[in-house]
Design a protein around this motif. Structure first.
Motif, PDB file in Angstrom:
ATOM      1  N   ALA A 142       4.923   9.339  -1.032  1.00 36.72           N
ATOM      2  CA  ALA A 142       3.734  10.191  -1.770  1.00 36.72           C
ATOM      3  C   ALA A 142       2.550   9.056  -2.133  1.00 36.72           C
ATOM      4  CB  ALA A 142       4.062  10.983  -2.827  1.00 36.72           C
ATOM      5  N   GLU A 143       3.043   7.985  -2.929  1.00 36.22           N
ATOM      6  CA  GLU A 143       2.407   6.722  -3.167  1.00 36.22           C
ATOM      7  C   GLU A 143       1.509   6.104  -1.971  1.00 36.22           C
ATOM      8  OE1 GLU A 143       2.470   2.770  -5.845  1.00 36.22           O
ATOM      9  OE2 GLU A 143       4.329   3.941  -5.666  1.00 36.22           O
ATOM     10  N   ILE A 144       2.421   5.978  -1.153  1.00 34.55           N
ATOM     11  CA  ILE A 144       1.882   5.257  -0.003  1.00 34.55           C
ATOM     12  C   ILE A 144       0.963   6.242   1.084  1.00 34.55           C
ATOM     13  CG2 ILE A 144       2.379   4.297   2.589  1.00 34.55           C
ATOM     14  CD1 ILE A 144       5.188   3.542   1.294  1.00 34.55           C
ATOM     15  N   ALA A 145       1.044   7.421   0.894  1.00 36.43           N
ATOM     16  CA  ALA A 145       0.277   8.399   1.470  1.00 36.43           C
ATOM     17  C   ALA A 145      -1.144   8.131   0.711  1.00 36.43           C
ATOM     18  CB  ALA A 145       0.790   9.824   1.427  1.00 36.43           C
ATOM     19  N   GLU A 146      -1.083   7.997  -0.449  1.00 33.65           N
ATOM     20  CA  GLU A 146      -2.483   8.037  -1.289  1.00 33.65           C
ATOM     21  C   GLU A 146      -3.159   6.608  -0.847  1.00 33.65           C
ATOM     22  OE1 GLU A 146      -2.763   8.695  -5.555  1.00 33.65           O
ATOM     23  OE2 GLU A 146      -1.594  10.524  -5.203  1.00 33.65           O
ATOM     24  N   LEU A 147      -2.301   5.401  -0.807  1.00 29.19           N
ATOM     25  CA  LEU A 147      -2.984   4.342  -0.403  1.00 29.19           C
ATOM     26  C   LEU A 147      -3.626   4.045   0.830  1.00 29.19           C
ATOM     27  CD1 LEU A 147       0.067   1.690  -1.596  1.00 29.19           C
ATOM     28  CD2 LEU A 147      -2.098   1.847  -2.574  1.00 29.19           C
ATOM     29  N   LEU A 148      -3.135   4.897   1.707  1.00 23.72           N
ATOM     30  CA  LEU A 148      -3.616   4.854   3.252  1.00 23.72           C
ATOM     31  C   LEU A 148      -4.199   5.974   3.850  1.00 23.72           C
ATOM     32  CD1 LEU A 148      -0.131   3.641   4.929  1.00 23.72           C
ATOM     33  CD2 LEU A 148      -2.036   2.215   3.946  1.00 23.72           C
ATOM     34  N   THR A 149      -4.341   7.027   2.700  1.00 23.24           N
ATOM     35  CA  THR A 149      -5.127   8.183   3.017  1.00 23.24           C
ATOM     36  C   THR A 149      -4.128   8.987   4.164  1.00 23.24           C
ATOM     37  OG1 THR A 149      -7.305   7.571   2.344  1.00 23.24           O
ATOM     38  CG2 THR A 149      -6.976   9.580   3.435  1.00 23.24           C
ATOM     39  N   ALA A 150      -2.972   8.888   4.164  1.00 25.06           N
ATOM     40  CA  ALA A 150      -2.107   9.379   5.092  1.00 25.06           C
ATOM     41  C   ALA A 150      -1.409  10.613   4.788  1.00 25.06           C
ATOM     42  CB  ALA A 150      -0.849   8.250   4.986  1.00 25.06           C
ATOM     43  N   GLY A 188      -1.899  -3.260   6.335  1.00 21.56           N
ATOM     44  CA  GLY A 188      -0.940  -4.333   5.738  1.00 21.56           C
ATOM     45  C   GLY A 188      -1.392  -4.460   4.560  1.00 21.56           C
ATOM     46  N   GLN A 189      -2.781  -5.050   4.541  1.00 24.77           N
ATOM     47  CA  GLN A 189      -3.407  -5.274   2.928  1.00 24.77           C
ATOM     48  C   GLN A 189      -3.293  -4.381   1.974  1.00 24.77           C
ATOM     49  OE1 GLN A 189      -7.336  -6.200   4.913  1.00 24.77           O
ATOM     50  NE2 GLN A 189      -6.731  -8.582   5.003  1.00 24.77           N
ATOM     51  N   ALA A 190      -3.368  -3.114   2.456  1.00 18.75           N
ATOM     52  CA  ALA A 190      -3.507  -2.008   1.682  1.00 18.75           C
ATOM     53  C   ALA A 190      -1.875  -1.809   1.127  1.00 18.75           C
ATOM     54  CB  ALA A 190      -3.643  -0.440   2.127  1.00 18.75           C
ATOM     55  N   LEU A 191      -0.919  -2.093   1.548  1.00 19.27           N
ATOM     56  CA  LEU A 191       0.567  -2.126   1.370  1.00 19.27           C
ATOM     57  C   LEU A 191       0.950  -3.234   0.494  1.00 19.27           C
ATOM     58  CD1 LEU A 191       2.054  -0.866   4.810  1.00 19.27           C
ATOM     59  CD2 LEU A 191       1.825   0.574   2.500  1.00 19.27           C
ATOM     60  N   ARG A 192       0.260  -4.609   0.522  1.00 21.01           N
ATOM     61  CA  ARG A 192       0.476  -5.439  -0.067  1.00 21.01           C
ATOM     62  C   ARG A 192       0.998  -5.520  -1.474  1.00 21.01           C
ATOM     63  NH1 ARG A 192      -4.193  -9.146  -0.362  1.00 21.01           N
ATOM     64  NH2 ARG A 192      -3.955  -9.484   1.929  1.00 21.01           N
ATOM     65  N   PRO A 193       0.253  -4.630  -2.320  1.00 24.61           N
ATOM     66  CA  PRO A 193       0.647  -4.609  -3.733  1.00 24.61           C
ATOM     67  C   PRO A 193       2.237  -3.873  -4.009  1.00 24.61           C
ATOM     68  CG  PRO A 193      -1.557  -3.757  -3.521  1.00 24.61           C
ATOM     69  CD  PRO A 193      -0.983  -3.856  -2.027  1.00 24.61           C
ATOM     70  N   LEU A 194       2.744  -3.524  -2.986  1.00 25.33           N
ATOM     71  CA  LEU A 194       4.114  -3.076  -3.385  1.00 25.33           C
ATOM     72  C   LEU A 194       5.258  -3.968  -3.250  1.00 25.33           C
ATOM     73  CD1 LEU A 194       3.928   0.235  -0.569  1.00 25.33           C
ATOM     74  CD2 LEU A 194       3.835   0.252  -3.141  1.00 25.33           C
ATOM     75  N   ARG A 195       4.575  -5.210  -2.395  1.00 25.63           N
ATOM     76  CA  ARG A 195       5.491  -6.304  -2.617  1.00 25.63           C
ATOM     77  C   ARG A 195       5.834  -6.712  -4.017  1.00 25.63           C
ATOM     78  NH1 ARG A 195       2.914 -10.806   0.194  1.00 25.63           N
ATOM     79  NH2 ARG A 195       5.050 -12.058  -0.260  1.00 25.63           N
ATOM     80  N   GLU A 196       4.919  -6.379  -5.137  1.00 30.03           N
ATOM     81  CA  GLU A 196       4.963  -6.985  -6.461  1.00 30.03           C
ATOM     82  C   GLU A 196       6.213  -6.176  -6.962  1.00 30.03           C
ATOM     83  OE1 GLU A 196       1.267  -6.429  -8.185  1.00 30.03           O
ATOM     84  OE2 GLU A 196       0.065  -7.729  -6.729  1.00 30.03           O
ATOM     85  N   ARG A 197       6.551  -5.161  -6.372  1.00 27.77           N
ATOM     86  CA  ARG A 197       7.875  -4.257  -7.060  1.00 27.77           C
ATOM     87  C   ARG A 197       8.971  -4.510  -6.289  1.00 27.77           C
ATOM     88  NH1 ARG A 197       4.054   0.736  -6.723  1.00 27.77           N
ATOM     89  NH2 ARG A 197       5.854   1.908  -6.482  1.00 27.77           N
ATOM     90  N   ASN A 198       8.833  -5.651  -5.629  1.00 29.67           N
ATOM     91  CA  ASN A 198      10.047  -5.902  -4.876  1.00 29.67           C
ATOM     92  C   ASN A 198      10.342  -4.985  -3.546  1.00 29.67           C
ATOM     93  OD1 ASN A 198      12.178  -7.803  -4.668  1.00 29.67           O
ATOM     94  ND2 ASN A 198      13.740  -6.165  -5.283  1.00 29.67           N
ATOM     95  N   VAL A 199       9.475  -4.431  -3.077  1.00 34.52           N
ATOM     96  CA  VAL A 199       9.580  -3.541  -1.732  1.00 34.52           C
ATOM     97  C   VAL A 199       9.332  -4.575  -0.542  1.00 34.52           C
ATOM     98  CG1 VAL A 199       8.452  -1.750  -0.403  1.00 34.52           C
ATOM     99  CG2 VAL A 199       8.611  -1.562  -2.909  1.00 34.52           C
ATOM    100  N   LEU A 200      10.171  -4.467   0.384  1.00 32.97           N
ATOM    101  CA  LEU A 200      10.037  -5.239   1.602  1.00 32.97           C
ATOM    102  C   LEU A 200       9.312  -4.519   2.569  1.00 32.97           C
ATOM    103  CD1 LEU A 200      11.449  -7.719   3.274  1.00 32.97           C
ATOM    104  CD2 LEU A 200      13.215  -6.362   3.823  1.00 32.97           C
ATOM    105  N   ILE A 201       8.231  -5.094   3.129  1.00 34.71           N
ATOM    106  CA  ILE A 201       7.329  -4.673   4.149  1.00 34.71           C
ATOM    107  C   ILE A 201       7.640  -5.198   5.468  1.00 34.71           C
ATOM    108  CG2 ILE A 201       4.892  -4.344   4.636  1.00 34.71           C
ATOM    109  CD1 ILE A 201       4.072  -4.525   1.765  1.00 34.71           C
ATOM    110  N   VAL A 202       8.059  -4.347   6.244  1.00 38.77           N
ATOM    111  CA  VAL A 202       8.382  -4.876   7.547  1.00 38.77           C
ATOM    112  C   VAL A 202       7.445  -4.171   8.902  1.00 38.77           C
ATOM    113  CG1 VAL A 202      10.211  -4.964   9.457  1.00 38.77           C
ATOM    114  CG2 VAL A 202      10.916  -5.117   6.960  1.00 38.77           C
ATOM    115  N   GLY A 203       6.991  -4.951   9.710  1.00 38.75           N
ATOM    116  CA  GLY A 203       6.428  -4.594  11.062  1.00 38.75           C
ATOM    117  C   GLY A 203       7.404  -4.759  11.984  1.00 38.75           C
TER     118      GLY A 203
END
Length: 255
Positions: A88-96, A141-156
């Motif tokens: 739900a948080e990512i959906a807000e970040l990406l208007t998804a 990816g730039q929109a998802l970047r702040p999640l890394r500060e909470r120890n979230v692993l972002i993978v393409g």
């Protein structure tokens, strides 16, 4: 705790999940070397939508979106939990949109089955939009970047080269063919010097781009990982392998 990197992984054929290979070994070692993430957010080349979407199920099913492989692959599951609140948080970040029924396609579960074989890290998949090109996915990816500060692993999750016509042998590749390696080396050099402008324009600038990627979707996850990396810090190639001389299985790390 050091921040987790963003990763680009080449997932190759679904048999990566079941057959021994240097890439399978690499992913297993990588999973052991990384700090344990609180969650994984993964963008797969095999989920392509008109607008961004995220998986919102608490227990996403395993999707066997392929044919022509043995029954062991079709029987394999990857029961990692979802993360509805994070979705739900990512959906807000990406208007998804949130897809409460979508499961994990093989671009998600095949590499993760090697990276985290216990399937115990909460995971959210994010779709790509292949018609919108590299710049859109860099911004994603730039929109998802702040999640890394909470120890979230972002993978393409995609493929550094992806010409399946040649991989499956319908257009045989001779021993002198080097186009996939030349393309892979161009990408590596551009990433490692931090040349985002060249990467975004890879269709015109990279050697053999049209042959390495008849369509964009399997390279677009690289741009998501690039965008999720720290600004001004060049990425690095952390794995290189070639299947059948044409399918580059490279992986990249963006700190």
């Amino acid at each position: 705790m050091p921040q987790l990197p963003a990763l680009f992984l080449s997932h190759g054929a679904p048999t990566l999940a079941t057959e021994p290979s240097v890439t399978a070994d690499f992913l297993g070692e990588l999973g052991g070397a990384l700090a344990r993430p609180t969650a994984i957010v993964i963008v797969s080349a095999h989920w392509d939508t008109a607008r961004p979407a995220v998986t919102g199920a608490g227990r996403p099913p395993t999707i066997h979106d392929f044919g022509g492989f043995g029954p062991e692959l079709h029987a394999m599951g990857y029961p990692a939990p979802g993360a509805p609140a994070l979705a739900a948080e990512i959906a807000e970040l990406l208007t998804a949109a949130v897809d409460a029924e979508r499961g994990f396609d093989h671009g998600v579960w095949v590499p993760l089955s090697r990276l985290y074989p216990n399937a115990d890290v909460p995971t959210v998949a994010v779709s790509l939009q292949s018609r919108l090109g590299p710049a859109h996915h860099l911004a994603l990816g730039q929109a998802l970047r702040p999640l890394r500060e909470r120890n979230v692993l972002i993978v393409g999750s995609g493929s550094l080269t992806h010409n399946l016509r040649e991989f499956f042998g319908r257009a045989p590749v001779g021993p002198g063919e080097t186009y996939a390696a030349e393309f892979a080396e161009w990408i590596a050099a551009a990433v490692e010097r931090g040349d985002v402008e060249a990467l975004l324009d890879y269709r015109r600038r990279a050697p053999h781009a049209e042959r390495a990627h008849p369509t964009d979707e399997h390279l677009l996850p690289l741009f998501v990982a690039l965008g999720a990396g720290s600004p001004g810090v060049a990425g690095s190639r952390i794995h290189h392998a070639m299947d059948a001389g044409v399918l580059a299985m490279d992986a990249y790390r963006f700190a």
